[in-house]
Design a protein around this motif. Structure first.
Motif, PDB file in Angstrom:
ATOM      1  N   ASN A  45       0.826  -1.223   0.000  1.00 22.98           N
ATOM      2  CA  ASN A  45       0.000   0.000   0.000  1.00 22.98           C
ATOM      3  C   ASN A  45       0.851   1.260   0.000  1.00 22.98           C
ATOM      4  O   ASN A  45       0.487   2.252  -0.628  1.00 22.98           O
ATOM      5  CB  ASN A  45      -0.970  -0.001   1.181  1.00 22.98           C
ATOM      6  CG  ASN A  45      -2.096  -0.992   0.969  1.00 22.98           C
ATOM      7  OD1 ASN A  45      -2.516  -1.247  -0.152  1.00 22.98           O
ATOM      8  ND2 ASN A  45      -2.572  -1.575   2.052  1.00 22.98           N
ATOM      9  N   ALA A  46       1.982   1.223   0.684  1.00 21.01           N
ATOM     10  CA  ALA A  46       2.878   2.384   0.693  1.00 21.01           C
ATOM     11  C   ALA A  46       3.437   2.645  -0.702  1.00 21.01           C
ATOM     12  O   ALA A  46       3.566   3.807  -1.117  1.00 21.01           O
ATOM     13  CB  ALA A  46       4.017   2.169   1.683  1.00 21.01           C
ATOM     14  N   VAL A  47       3.746   1.586  -1.441  1.00 23.82           N
ATOM     15  CA  VAL A  47       4.235   1.749  -2.816  1.00 23.82           C
ATOM     16  C   VAL A  47       3.136   2.356  -3.684  1.00 23.82           C
ATOM     17  O   VAL A  47       3.398   3.262  -4.482  1.00 23.82           O
ATOM     18  CB  VAL A  47       4.739   0.410  -3.402  1.00 23.82           C
ATOM     19  CG1 VAL A  47       5.087   0.553  -4.874  1.00 23.82           C
ATOM     20  CG2 VAL A  47       5.945  -0.106  -2.615  1.00 23.82           C
ATOM     21  N   LEU A  48       1.915   1.886  -3.522  1.00 26.13           N
ATOM     22  CA  LEU A  48       0.800   2.462  -4.279  1.00 26.13           C
ATOM     23  C   LEU A  48       0.648   3.949  -3.973  1.00 26.13           C
ATOM     24  O   LEU A  48       0.406   4.760  -4.892  1.00 26.13           O
ATOM     25  CB  LEU A  48      -0.514   1.739  -3.963  1.00 26.13           C
ATOM     26  CG  LEU A  48      -0.707   0.366  -4.585  1.00 26.13           C
ATOM     27  CD1 LEU A  48      -2.016  -0.254  -4.089  1.00 26.13           C
ATOM     28  CD2 LEU A  48      -0.681   0.426  -6.098  1.00 26.13           C
ATOM     29  N   VAL A  49       0.782   4.335  -2.714  1.00 30.47           N
ATOM     30  CA  VAL A  49       0.703   5.749  -2.332  1.00 30.47           C
ATOM     31  C   VAL A  49       1.825   6.534  -3.000  1.00 30.47           C
ATOM     32  O   VAL A  49       1.597   7.625  -3.536  1.00 30.47           O
ATOM     33  CB  VAL A  49       0.733   5.908  -0.793  1.00 30.47           C
ATOM     34  CG1 VAL A  49       0.947   7.358  -0.396  1.00 30.47           C
ATOM     35  CG2 VAL A  49      -0.549   5.369  -0.182  1.00 30.47           C
ATOM     36  N   ALA A  79      16.532   5.142  -8.506  1.00 28.26           N
ATOM     37  CA  ALA A  79      17.150   4.654  -7.264  1.00 28.26           C
ATOM     38  C   ALA A  79      16.382   3.454  -6.712  1.00 28.26           C
ATOM     39  O   ALA A  79      16.988   2.445  -6.312  1.00 28.26           O
ATOM     40  CB  ALA A  79      17.212   5.780  -6.235  1.00 28.26           C
ATOM     41  N   ARG A  80      15.071   3.535  -6.717  1.00 23.84           N
ATOM     42  CA  ARG A  80      14.268   2.434  -6.171  1.00 23.84           C
ATOM     43  C   ARG A  80      14.353   1.187  -7.047  1.00 23.84           C
ATOM     44  O   ARG A  80      14.416   0.063  -6.534  1.00 23.84           O
ATOM     45  CB  ARG A  80      12.815   2.882  -6.011  1.00 23.84           C
ATOM     46  CG  ARG A  80      12.679   3.910  -4.889  1.00 23.84           C
ATOM     47  CD  ARG A  80      11.288   4.374  -4.709  1.00 23.84           C
ATOM     48  NE  ARG A  80      10.503   3.377  -3.967  1.00 23.84           N
ATOM     49  CZ  ARG A  80       9.339   3.651  -3.413  1.00 23.84           C
ATOM     50  NH1 ARG A  80       8.823   4.860  -3.496  1.00 23.84           N
ATOM     51  NH2 ARG A  80       8.680   2.716  -2.770  1.00 23.84           N
ATOM     52  N   ILE A  81      14.343   1.388  -8.350  1.00 26.51           N
ATOM     53  CA  ILE A  81      14.443   0.245  -9.269  1.00 26.51           C
ATOM     54  C   ILE A  81      15.790  -0.441  -9.094  1.00 26.51           C
ATOM     55  O   ILE A  81      15.885  -1.668  -9.051  1.00 26.51           O
ATOM     56  CB  ILE A  81      14.241   0.697 -10.733  1.00 26.51           C
ATOM     57  CG1 ILE A  81      12.817   1.196 -10.946  1.00 26.51           C
ATOM     58  CG2 ILE A  81      14.559  -0.439 -11.696  1.00 26.51           C
ATOM     59  CD1 ILE A  81      12.633   1.980 -12.235  1.00 26.51           C
ATOM     60  N   ARG A  82      16.843   0.345  -8.993  1.00 25.88           N
ATOM     61  CA  ARG A  82      18.183  -0.205  -8.817  1.00 25.88           C
ATOM     62  C   ARG A  82      18.257  -1.049  -7.542  1.00 25.88           C
ATOM     63  O   ARG A  82      18.791  -2.166  -7.559  1.00 25.88           O
ATOM     64  CB  ARG A  82      19.210   0.914  -8.768  1.00 25.88           C
ATOM     65  CG  ARG A  82      20.625   0.427  -8.648  1.00 25.88           C
ATOM     66  CD  ARG A  82      21.575   1.585  -8.765  1.00 25.88           C
ATOM     67  NE  ARG A  82      22.787   1.436  -9.483  1.00 25.88           N
ATOM     68  CZ  ARG A  82      23.280   0.400 -10.102  1.00 25.88           C
ATOM     69  NH1 ARG A  82      22.612  -0.689 -10.172  1.00 25.88           N
ATOM     70  NH2 ARG A  82      24.442   0.402 -10.695  1.00 25.88           N
ATOM     71  N   MET A  83      17.732  -0.528  -6.444  1.00 27.66           N
ATOM     72  CA  MET A  83      17.744  -1.293  -5.185  1.00 27.66           C
ATOM     73  C   MET A  83      16.991  -2.612  -5.348  1.00 27.66           C
ATOM     74  O   MET A  83      17.444  -3.657  -4.887  1.00 27.66           O
ATOM     75  CB  MET A  83      17.143  -0.467  -4.047  1.00 27.66           C
ATOM     76  CG  MET A  83      18.041   0.645  -3.587  1.00 27.66           C
ATOM     77  SD  MET A  83      17.500   1.492  -2.066  1.00 27.66           S
ATOM     78  CE  MET A  83      15.815   1.931  -2.429  1.00 27.66           C
ATOM     79  N   LEU A  84      15.849  -2.570  -6.017  1.00 20.74           N
ATOM     80  CA  LEU A  84      15.053  -3.773  -6.235  1.00 20.74           C
ATOM     81  C   LEU A  84      15.820  -4.805  -7.048  1.00 20.74           C
ATOM     82  O   LEU A  84      15.920  -5.966  -6.658  1.00 20.74           O
ATOM     83  CB  LEU A  84      13.748  -3.418  -6.961  1.00 20.74           C
ATOM     84  CG  LEU A  84      12.927  -4.593  -7.501  1.00 20.74           C
ATOM     85  CD1 LEU A  84      12.269  -5.344  -6.358  1.00 20.74           C
ATOM     86  CD2 LEU A  84      11.898  -4.103  -8.507  1.00 20.74           C
ATOM     87  N   LEU A  85      16.384  -4.387  -8.172  1.00 16.63           N
ATOM     88  CA  LEU A  85      17.020  -5.335  -9.083  1.00 16.63           C
ATOM     89  C   LEU A  85      18.340  -5.873  -8.552  1.00 16.63           C
ATOM     90  O   LEU A  85      18.682  -7.030  -8.809  1.00 16.63           O
ATOM     91  CB  LEU A  85      17.224  -4.690 -10.456  1.00 16.63           C
ATOM     92  CG  LEU A  85      15.946  -4.236 -11.170  1.00 16.63           C
ATOM     93  CD1 LEU A  85      16.274  -3.650 -12.533  1.00 16.63           C
ATOM     94  CD2 LEU A  85      14.937  -5.359 -11.285  1.00 16.63           C
ATOM     95  N   VAL A  86      19.079  -5.073  -7.808  1.00 18.32           N
ATOM     96  CA  VAL A  86      20.332  -5.543  -7.221  1.00 18.32           C
ATOM     97  C   VAL A  86      20.056  -6.517  -6.074  1.00 18.32           C
ATOM     98  O   VAL A  86      20.749  -7.523  -5.923  1.00 18.32           O
ATOM     99  CB  VAL A  86      21.203  -4.351  -6.753  1.00 18.32           C
ATOM    100  CG1 VAL A  86      22.361  -4.804  -5.887  1.00 18.32           C
ATOM    101  CG2 VAL A  86      21.719  -3.581  -7.958  1.00 18.32           C
ATOM    102  N   ALA A  87      19.042  -6.244  -5.288  1.00 15.74           N
ATOM    103  CA  ALA A  87      18.723  -7.081  -4.130  1.00 15.74           C
ATOM    104  C   ALA A  87      18.044  -8.392  -4.520  1.00 15.74           C
ATOM    105  O   ALA A  87      18.132  -9.380  -3.788  1.00 15.74           O
ATOM    106  CB  ALA A  87      17.833  -6.311  -3.160  1.00 15.74           C
TER     107      ALA A  87
END
Length: 137
Positions: A45-49, A79-87
């Motif tokens: 829900n926080a991502v949707l917000v 920045a958020r996409i990078r964190m997602l794909l690296v992790a």
């Protein structure tokens, strides 16, 4: 792999922010929120917000500010996409699928006005209208 992720990050941020300013955004926003919250489902829900706040900024921006505002938000989402794909290496494949979906439904903002594109299948019809002078040739 680093070059692949860098390319996906750049393309993804641009595609996501561009899609937010379209009606097609509603088609992919939940899928993206699930992807961004896959390691923490309670964050969905926080991502949707966050998506909606970005979208509101884009839609409410004066025309002469849209490119600048979009650029700012692209940086944030990079920045958020990078964190997602690296992790999460498994997220890379899913993110590619979502980008393909965005490409199939999106209409983006360009520096000199709006760019419209649409796909219709199985006897579907598409009607698009911008503002200003209309030429039916």
């Amino acid at each position: 792999m680093e070059a692949e992720i860098a390319g996906l990050v750049a393309a993804g941020a641009s595609a996501i922010v561009g899609a937010m300013a379209t009606d097609g955004w509603q088609v992919v926003k939940q899928r993206l929120a699930r992807l961004f919250s896959r390691s923490q489902p309670q964050a969905y829900n926080a991502v949707l917000v966050d998506f909606e706040e970005t979208r509101r900024d884009l839609l409410n921006a004066p025309t002469h500010e849209r490119v600048r505002i979009a650029s700012i938000h692209e940086g944030e989402w990079r920045a958020r996409i990078r964190m997602l794909l690296v992790a999460d290496q498994d997220a890379v494949r899913e993110f590619r699928k979502v980008l393909e979906e965005i490409d199939s439904v999106s209409v983006g903002i360009s520096a000199d006005g709006a760019t419209f594109s649409a796909n219709a299948y199985d006897n579907g019809r598409v009607y698009q209208q911008g503002s200003g002078i209309q030429y039916n040739g």
